[in-house]
Design a protein around this motif. Structure first.
Motif, PDB file in Angstrom:
ATOM      1  N   SER A   7       0.858  -1.191   0.000  1.00  0.00           N
ATOM      2  CA  SER A   7       0.000   0.000   0.000  1.00  0.00           C
ATOM      3  C   SER A   7       0.888   1.232   0.000  1.00  0.00           C
ATOM      4  CB  SER A   7      -0.884   0.012   1.250  1.00  0.00           C
ATOM      5  OG  SER A   7      -1.412   1.316   1.418  1.00  0.00           O
ATOM      6  N   ASN A  10       1.105   5.666   2.499  1.00  0.00           N
ATOM      7  CA  ASN A  10       2.050   6.433   3.341  1.00  0.00           C
ATOM      8  C   ASN A  10       3.447   6.501   2.749  1.00  0.00           C
ATOM      9  OD1 ASN A  10       0.223   7.146   5.246  1.00  0.00           O
ATOM     10  ND2 ASN A  10       0.600   5.397   6.594  1.00  0.00           N
ATOM     11  N   ASP A  34      -4.855   3.452  -2.408  1.00  0.00           N
ATOM     12  CA  ASP A  34      -6.044   3.750  -1.606  1.00  0.00           C
ATOM     13  C   ASP A  34      -6.698   5.018  -2.120  1.00  0.00           C
ATOM     14  OD1 ASP A  34      -4.181   2.457   1.012  1.00  0.00           O
ATOM     15  OD2 ASP A  34      -6.178   1.706   0.489  1.00  0.00           O
ATOM     16  N   MET A  36      -9.727   7.693  -1.946  1.00  0.00           N
ATOM     17  CA  MET A  36     -10.717   8.179  -0.966  1.00  0.00           C
ATOM     18  C   MET A  36     -11.422   9.421  -1.508  1.00  0.00           C
ATOM     19  SD  MET A  36      -8.324   7.827   2.402  1.00  0.00           S
ATOM     20  CE  MET A  36      -7.253   6.382   2.584  1.00  0.00           C
ATOM     21  N   HIS A  65      -8.140   0.442  -4.194  1.00  0.00           N
ATOM     22  CA  HIS A  65      -9.096   0.191  -3.101  1.00  0.00           C
ATOM     23  C   HIS A  65      -9.969   1.433  -2.998  1.00  0.00           C
ATOM     24  CE1 HIS A  65      -9.524  -0.130   1.584  1.00  0.00           C
ATOM     25  NE2 HIS A  65     -10.667  -0.349   0.974  1.00  0.00           N
ATOM     26  N   MET A  67     -12.435   3.708  -1.470  1.00  0.00           N
ATOM     27  CA  MET A  67     -13.141   4.055  -0.239  1.00  0.00           C
ATOM     28  C   MET A  67     -13.961   5.303  -0.571  1.00  0.00           C
ATOM     29  SD  MET A  67     -10.033   3.269   2.371  1.00  0.00           S
ATOM     30  CE  MET A  67      -8.793   3.338   1.076  1.00  0.00           C
ATOM     31  N   MET A 136     -11.035  -5.448   6.105  1.00  0.00           N
ATOM     32  CA  MET A 136     -10.311  -4.346   6.756  1.00  0.00           C
ATOM     33  C   MET A 136     -10.073  -4.711   8.215  1.00  0.00           C
ATOM     34  SD  MET A 136      -9.666  -2.147   4.462  1.00  0.00           S
ATOM     35  CE  MET A 136      -9.002  -0.862   5.510  1.00  0.00           C
ATOM     36  N   VAL A 138      -8.546  -2.454  10.111  1.00  0.00           N
ATOM     37  CA  VAL A 138      -8.552  -1.116  10.736  1.00  0.00           C
ATOM     38  C   VAL A 138      -9.740  -0.384  10.095  1.00  0.00           C
ATOM     39  CG1 VAL A 138      -6.029  -0.980  11.040  1.00  0.00           C
ATOM     40  CG2 VAL A 138      -7.062  -0.092   8.939  1.00  0.00           C
ATOM     41  N   ALA A 140     -11.312   1.997   7.646  1.00  0.00           N
ATOM     42  CA  ALA A 140     -10.858   2.523   6.349  1.00  0.00           C
ATOM     43  C   ALA A 140     -10.600   4.027   6.436  1.00  0.00           C
ATOM     44  CB  ALA A 140     -11.925   2.238   5.309  1.00  0.00           C
ATOM     45  N   LEU A 142      -7.204   5.523   6.838  1.00  0.00           N
ATOM     46  CA  LEU A 142      -5.941   6.010   7.415  1.00  0.00           C
ATOM     47  C   LEU A 142      -4.925   4.874   7.477  1.00  0.00           C
ATOM     48  CD1 LEU A 142      -5.414   8.858   8.628  1.00  0.00           C
ATOM     49  CD2 LEU A 142      -5.899   7.885  10.894  1.00  0.00           C
ATOM     50  N   GLY A 143      -3.673   5.152   7.149  1.00  0.00           N
ATOM     51  CA  GLY A 143      -2.639   4.141   7.331  1.00  0.00           C
ATOM     52  C   GLY A 143      -2.089   4.225   8.750  1.00  0.00           C
ATOM     53  N   GLN A 145      -2.611   2.424  11.501  1.00  0.00           N
ATOM     54  CA  GLN A 145      -3.451   2.128  12.677  1.00  0.00           C
ATOM     55  C   GLN A 145      -3.114   0.762  13.276  1.00  0.00           C
ATOM     56  OE1 GLN A 145      -7.814   3.248  12.054  1.00  0.00           O
ATOM     57  NE2 GLN A 145      -7.084   3.413   9.956  1.00  0.00           N
ATOM     58  N   ASP A 174      -6.191  -5.928   5.226  1.00  0.00           N
ATOM     59  CA  ASP A 174      -5.596  -4.604   5.074  1.00  0.00           C
ATOM     60  C   ASP A 174      -5.709  -3.796   6.366  1.00  0.00           C
ATOM     61  OD1 ASP A 174      -6.241  -1.845   2.722  1.00  0.00           O
ATOM     62  OD2 ASP A 174      -4.898  -2.036   4.430  1.00  0.00           O
ATOM     63  N   VAL A 194      -2.040  -6.798   2.794  1.00  0.00           N
ATOM     64  CA  VAL A 194      -1.737  -5.421   2.402  1.00  0.00           C
ATOM     65  C   VAL A 194      -0.893  -4.793   3.505  1.00  0.00           C
ATOM     66  CG1 VAL A 194      -2.681  -3.161   1.833  1.00  0.00           C
ATOM     67  CG2 VAL A 194      -3.958  -5.228   1.208  1.00  0.00           C
ATOM     68  N   ALA A 195       0.237  -4.214   3.134  1.00  0.00           N
ATOM     69  CA  ALA A 195       1.059  -3.548   4.149  1.00  0.00           C
ATOM     70  C   ALA A 195       1.581  -2.233   3.586  1.00  0.00           C
ATOM     71  CB  ALA A 195       2.223  -4.444   4.563  1.00  0.00           C
ATOM     72  N   THR A 197       2.681   0.879   6.193  1.00  0.00           N
ATOM     73  CA  THR A 197       3.612   1.383   7.226  1.00  0.00           C
ATOM     74  C   THR A 197       4.740   0.396   7.493  1.00  0.00           C
ATOM     75  OG1 THR A 197       1.771   2.553   8.225  1.00  0.00           O
ATOM     76  CG2 THR A 197       3.724   2.261   9.605  1.00  0.00           C
TER      77      THR A 197
END
Ligand code: DX5
Length: 217
Positions: A7, A10, A34, A36, A65, A67, A136, A138, A140, A142-143, A145, A174, A194-195, A197
């Protein structure tokens, strides 16, 4: 060994010429963008111009993805800019099956996602039609978390349904993925992680981070 989706939410896009070759040599399976709209989630995600920039630079699979509200409005353009797979949230459309068909008609594979608070049962009816189910772990938007362990029971329920029906749908997770949570997700039945951070902030660099996730289980 799980497939890894990098991902880039970030990532520092000004340094893509450095990290793109690192992702390729680390043998990630795909890059995830991502997207948004500031309405379904109150953030601005990756800019689609970054997809256009990277598309000619790599053969890696691209997945976006969404969102967003009204994901139907994004299908044509996201096919045209080179996505292999388009993922939408089941709670953002009144016609998930028709949207899956539209995505496939535009030459992409279709992914259906459930957000952190949505029960797995909301996507069970579509597992025989979608190419991928995204869980998900976390909220959806924000990275970076913390992983929500409640996602593990959802992964298991989805895995059980896919196996019972003999469906070909893959399971992607994710949010908050690191070496520890990766192992738990694969044991629960996920096959794509999905990674963001963990990859881009790892002290030993992207390649070492990807290797840790691939070897986690
Ligand atoms: C949330 C995003 C994040 C991102 C990866 O909307 O989808 O989950 O991709 O997050 P981290 O940084 O936790 O790997």
């Amino acid at each position: 060994m799980p497939k890894i989706a990098a991902s880039v939410l970030n990532a520092d896009f000004s340094k893509w010429k450095q990290w793109l070759p690192e992702l390729e040599s680390a043998k990630v399976d795909r890059i995830q963008f991502d997207i948004m709209d500031g309405k379904y989630v109150h953030n601005a995600g990756v800019d689609k111009k970054h997809i256009r920039t990277l598309r000619p630079e790599t053969k890696l699979l691209f997945e976006s993805h969404l969102m967003v509200r009204n994901p139907e409005a994004y299908v044509r353009e996201f096919a045209e800019i080179g996505n292999t797979l388009l993922i939408f949230h089941v709670e953002t459309t009144k016609a998930p099956l028709r949207l899956i068909e539209t995505i496939v008609d535009h030459g992409m594979k279709a992914g259906i996602a459930i957000n952190n608070k949505n029960p797995a049962k909301e996507i069970l009816p579509y597992l025989g039609h979608a190419d991928l189910a995204l869980v998900m772990s976390v909220e959806a938007g924000l990275g970076g978390q913390e992983f929500n362990p409640k996602a593990l029971e959802k992964i298991s329920a989805i895995r059980k349904k896919i196996d019972a029906d003999g469906a070909l749908c893959e399971i992607e997770v994710d949010g908050g993925i690191n070496a520890g949570t990766a192992k738990k997700c694969v044991q629960a039945g996920a096959n794509i992680l999905v990674a963001g951070t963990f990859l881009f902030r790892h002290p030993k660099g992207v390649k070492a981070a990807v290797k840790e996730l691939q070897e986690a289980p």
